[in-house]
Enzyme design. Structure first.
Site, PDB file in Angstrom:
ATOM      1  CD  GLU A 242      -4.711  -8.158   1.411  1.00 22.91           C
ATOM      2  OE1 GLU A 242      -5.630  -7.485   1.927  1.00 22.91           O
ATOM      3  OE2 GLU A 242      -3.518  -7.866   1.520  1.00 22.91           O
TER       4      GLU A 242
ATOM      5  CD  GLU B 273      -2.925  -1.273   2.285  1.00 27.37           C
ATOM      6  OE1 GLU B 273      -2.795  -0.492   3.247  1.00 27.37           O
ATOM      7  OE2 GLU B 273      -3.862  -2.087   2.185  1.00 27.37           O
TER       8      GLU B 273
END
Ligand code: GLA
Length: 370
Positions: free
Chosen positions: A261, A155
């Site tokens: 994910e 991220e």
């Protein structure tokens, strides 16, 4: 002659005989990609989950215990108890492991002390990189040969106007911390596959930033091997076309893709951030499916999962792994984030039973026409 005729007749009839459904996700995916799941750190103490886990999945990601805040919450003290138990469990059960994650490029996800010297002043570039190197050497070194792939940086791309999310990392090093993280990880375990992982990076705004970042890493010969698309989707808002463009983009750069994910939020969370978050008090009361998901939504979820897996199948030459985030609906992080609700984002329900989405995925994977 008669025997031959019967044989021929039987052969002719074969295609019409219904093939039985593959026994599990692993069998359905075959050689196309590895099936994985992000799972509770304490899985070694949760025997009720073992049969479902082992039936369908080959590779597991610890939900939290390998994050920097868990491993080194304070300076000098490494905390490996939970991660060691997780690795031991995986090894005993012939499961591969995704290490997640070495650098989470967000200030609230980086241990507080990490950026500061003893007097509490921000570290300079060199000192911060040195600290990162010690961390990566220690963690990757400890599990060398036991962890198949690492989410090296998580991220780092900004949601706003900047390219990179502003943080203590960028303040001290610009984008250099990203290149260095990959270099240190590669040096510590040259056989591990190294991933850059993010969310919304299949959408044009972030993909453009990612393109600039990844090209600059590749130009510098940084050892990056795959792009992780987290795949936290919302029902009716799955960016199929952009996903396809992203697969093509990665391929054009010679990089593999992992879906790291995956889930489909059935009570879409986007509204939480709309209008500057001013309706949150009301939104926090939304909890429509406490008694289960209505059939119509179960079917819609199944269709959308099937469409996703058909797309993954189409690009399977370049997709290495597909991991769900959590084993079954009862364990999903989306029951709590960003507000408490009974959610149903996965292929297995709270009783660990297969949902329509499960059968749709199996069918999509097994369908030779996809
Ligand atoms: C991000 C992280 C994961 C996890 C999820 C939510 O996607 O990469 O480790 O924390 O958020 O649980």
């Amino acid at each position: 002659m008669k025997a031959l005729l019967t044989h021929c007749l039987l052969l002719a009839a074969l295609p019409t005989i219904a093939r039985s459904e593959p026994a599990n996700l692993i069998e359905a995916a075959g050689k196309q990609f590895t099936m994985g799941v992000g799972i509770d750190d304490r899985i070694h103490e949760m025997p009720d989950d073992w049969p479902l886990l082992k039936k369908h999945f080959q590779i597991i990601t610890p939900e939290n215990c390998m994050k920097p805040v868990a491993i080194q919450p304070t300076q000098g003290s490494f905390n490996f108890a939970q991660a060691d138990a997780f690795v031991a469990f995986a090894q005993q059960n012939n499961l591969e492991i995704v290490g997640h994650c070495l650098v989470w490029a967000k200030d609230d996800r980086t241990p507080h002390w990490f950026y500061l010297d003893d007097a509490g002043n921000p570290l300079g570039r060199e000192e911060l990189l040195k600290r990162m190197k010690t961390y990566i050497d220690t963690v990757v070194g400890r599990y060398k040969g036991k962890i198949a792939m690492w989410d090296v940086v998580n991220e780092a791309l900004a949601d706003g106007n900047e390219d990179l999310r502003p943080s203590g990392w960028t303040k001290a090093t610009g984008e250099e911390f990203i290149a260095k993280a990959f270099e240190y990880a590669h040096a510590a375990d040259p056989d591990a596959l190294l991933i850059y992982n993010d969310y919304n990076n299949e959408l044009p705004a972030k993909r453009e930033k990612m393109d600039r970042l990844i090209r600059s890493l590749l130009e510098k010969k940084v050892p990056i091997h795959a792009i992780g698309l987290q795949g936290h989707y919302e029902i009716d808002r799955i960016p199929f076309e952009q996903l396809e463009k992203t697969f093509e983009w990665a391929k054009s750069l010679g990089l593999q893709v992992v879906i790291s994910e995956l889930d489909i939020d059935m009570i879409p969370r986007g509204i939480w951030w709309a209008d500057g978050g001013k309706n949150r008090e009301e939104i926090a009361k939304i909890n429509p499916y406490t008694e289960g998901l209505p059939q119509e939504l179960l079917d819609r979820q199944a269709e959308q999962y099937a469409k996703l897996f058909s797309l993954f199948k189409k690009h399977s030459d370049n997709i290495l792994r597909i991991s769900f985030w959590n084993l079954h609906d009862g364990q999903s992080w989306l029951n709590d984030f960003p507000w408490k609700r009974t959610n149903h984002p996965l292929l297995f329900d709270r009783d660990r039973k297969e949902k329509p989405a499960y059968h749709a995925v199996i069918k999509a994977l097994a369908n030779p026409e996809n």
